[in-house]
Write an enzyme that holds these catalytic residues in place. Structure first.
Site, mmCIF file in Angstrom:
data_model
loop_
_atom_site.group_PDB
_atom_site.id
_atom_site.type_symbol
_atom_site.label_atom_id
_atom_site.label_comp_id
_atom_site.label_asym_id
_atom_site.label_seq_id
_atom_site.Cartn_x
_atom_site.Cartn_y
_atom_site.Cartn_z
ATOM 1 N N ASP A 32 -86.311 -31.039 97.526
ATOM 2 C CA ASP A 32 -86.135 -30.918 98.974
ATOM 3 C C ASP A 32 -87.279 -31.668 99.673
ATOM 4 O OD1 ASP A 32 -84.517 -28.656 100.928
ATOM 5 O OD2 ASP A 32 -86.284 -29.668 101.757
ATOM 6 N N ILE A 33 -86.935 -32.378 100.737
ATOM 7 C CA ILE A 33 -87.910 -33.213 101.443
ATOM 8 C C ILE A 33 -88.933 -32.367 102.208
ATOM 9 C CG2 ILE A 33 -86.708 -33.531 103.665
ATOM 10 C CD1 ILE A 33 -87.191 -36.581 103.264
ATOM 11 N N ASN A 87 -76.849 -21.655 102.290
ATOM 12 C CA ASN A 87 -76.548 -21.339 103.681
ATOM 13 C C ASN A 87 -75.121 -21.790 103.965
ATOM 14 O OD1 ASN A 87 -79.219 -20.420 104.169
ATOM 15 N ND2 ASN A 87 -79.896 -22.536 104.425
ATOM 16 N N GLN A 94 -77.156 -23.609 107.900
ATOM 17 C CA GLN A 94 -76.713 -24.784 107.137
ATOM 18 C C GLN A 94 -76.872 -26.013 108.022
ATOM 19 O OE1 GLN A 94 -72.685 -24.766 105.560
ATOM 20 N NE2 GLN A 94 -73.011 -26.701 104.477
ATOM 21 N N HIS A 100 -74.560 -27.166 98.748
ATOM 22 C CA HIS A 100 -75.773 -27.237 97.934
ATOM 23 C C HIS A 100 -76.363 -25.865 97.724
ATOM 24 C CE1 HIS A 100 -76.852 -27.744 102.192
ATOM 25 N NE2 HIS A 100 -77.991 -27.128 101.896
ATOM 26 N N HIS A 102 -80.084 -24.095 96.953
ATOM 27 C CA HIS A 102 -81.540 -24.247 96.894
ATOM 28 C C HIS A 102 -82.062 -23.459 95.703
ATOM 29 C CE1 HIS A 102 -82.015 -25.415 101.326
ATOM 30 N NE2 HIS A 102 -80.785 -24.907 101.318
HETATM 31 P P1 AMP Z 1 -79.518 -26.331 104.585
HETATM 32 O O1 AMP Z 1 -80.275 -25.889 105.798
HETATM 33 O O2 AMP Z 1 -79.183 -25.198 103.643
HETATM 34 O O3 AMP Z 1 -78.315 -27.192 104.929
HETATM 35 O O4 AMP Z 1 -80.528 -27.207 103.740
HETATM 36 C C1 AMP Z 1 -80.665 -28.571 103.907
HETATM 37 C C2 AMP Z 1 -81.939 -28.962 103.213
HETATM 38 O O5 AMP Z 1 -81.906 -30.356 102.982
HETATM 39 C C3 AMP Z 1 -83.220 -28.650 103.993
HETATM 40 O O6 AMP Z 1 -84.052 -27.786 103.220
HETATM 41 C C4 AMP Z 1 -83.843 -30.037 104.191
HETATM 42 O O7 AMP Z 1 -85.265 -30.013 104.102
HETATM 43 C C5 AMP Z 1 -83.222 -30.837 103.070
HETATM 44 N N1 AMP Z 1 -83.132 -32.279 103.301
HETATM 45 C C6 AMP Z 1 -82.692 -32.934 104.411
HETATM 46 N N2 AMP Z 1 -82.725 -34.257 104.232
HETATM 47 C C7 AMP Z 1 -83.194 -34.465 102.971
HETATM 48 C C8 AMP Z 1 -83.459 -35.634 102.182
HETATM 49 N N3 AMP Z 1 -83.251 -36.867 102.662
HETATM 50 N N4 AMP Z 1 -83.942 -35.461 100.934
HETATM 51 C C9 AMP Z 1 -84.157 -34.233 100.441
HETATM 52 N N5 AMP Z 1 -83.924 -33.084 101.126
HETATM 53 C C10 AMP Z 1 -83.446 -33.201 102.372
#
Ligand code: AMP
Length: 106
Positions: A32-33, A87, A94, A100, A102
């Site tokens: 995760d970024i 989420n 979400q 996805h 986590h």
């Molecule tokens: P959600 O809120 O469950 O949809 O989680 C989305 C997740 O994706 C968040 O924890 C973000 O930090 C992560 N995210 C968004 N863009 C990227 C990316 N380019 N690379 C890796 N993680 C990302």
């Protein structure tokens, strides 16, 4: 309806980079970024599902996917203590509409 311009679809197509920890024909796992734990990895199926509800309703690979989540947490990331979280829907935080899970490791 699934939108193939979402960020995880672009990661799957290698249009934007990610720090991959595991990949096979069915799943991709990457860091995760914005990590919210010591280890924060996202696991996504390569199939196109919007969220958990869509995935559970329509995928024929549910058990396979969750076996891979366990494999990635325990055998790839070497975690013994972890949470898995998904989420489902914008009001549940979400942000990316490609299903996805986590993995949050401690
Ligand atoms: P959600 O809120 O469950 O949809 O989680 C989305 C997740 O994706 C968040 O924890 C973000 O930090 C992560 N995210 C968004 N863009 C990227 C990316 N380019 N690379 C890796 N993680 C990302």
């Amino acid at each position: 309806m699934y939108n193939n311009q979402n960020v995880f679809a672009k990661i799957l197509r290698k249009e934007i980079p990610s720090k991959v920890v595991f990949e096979n024909d069915f799943v991709l796992a990457f860091h995760d970024i914005k990590p919210k734990a010591n280890v924060h990895v996202l696991v996504i199926p390569k199939e196109q599902y919007i969220n958990f509800s869509d995935f559970i309703s329509h995928s024929l690979n549910i058990e396979n996917f969750f076996q891979e989540v366990k494999n990635i947490a325990e055998n790839i990331l070497k975690l013994q203590h972890y949470k898995i979280l998904t989420n489902n829907g914008s009001k549940a935080e979400q942000e990316v509409f490609h299903f996805h899970v986590h993995i949050l490791g401690y």
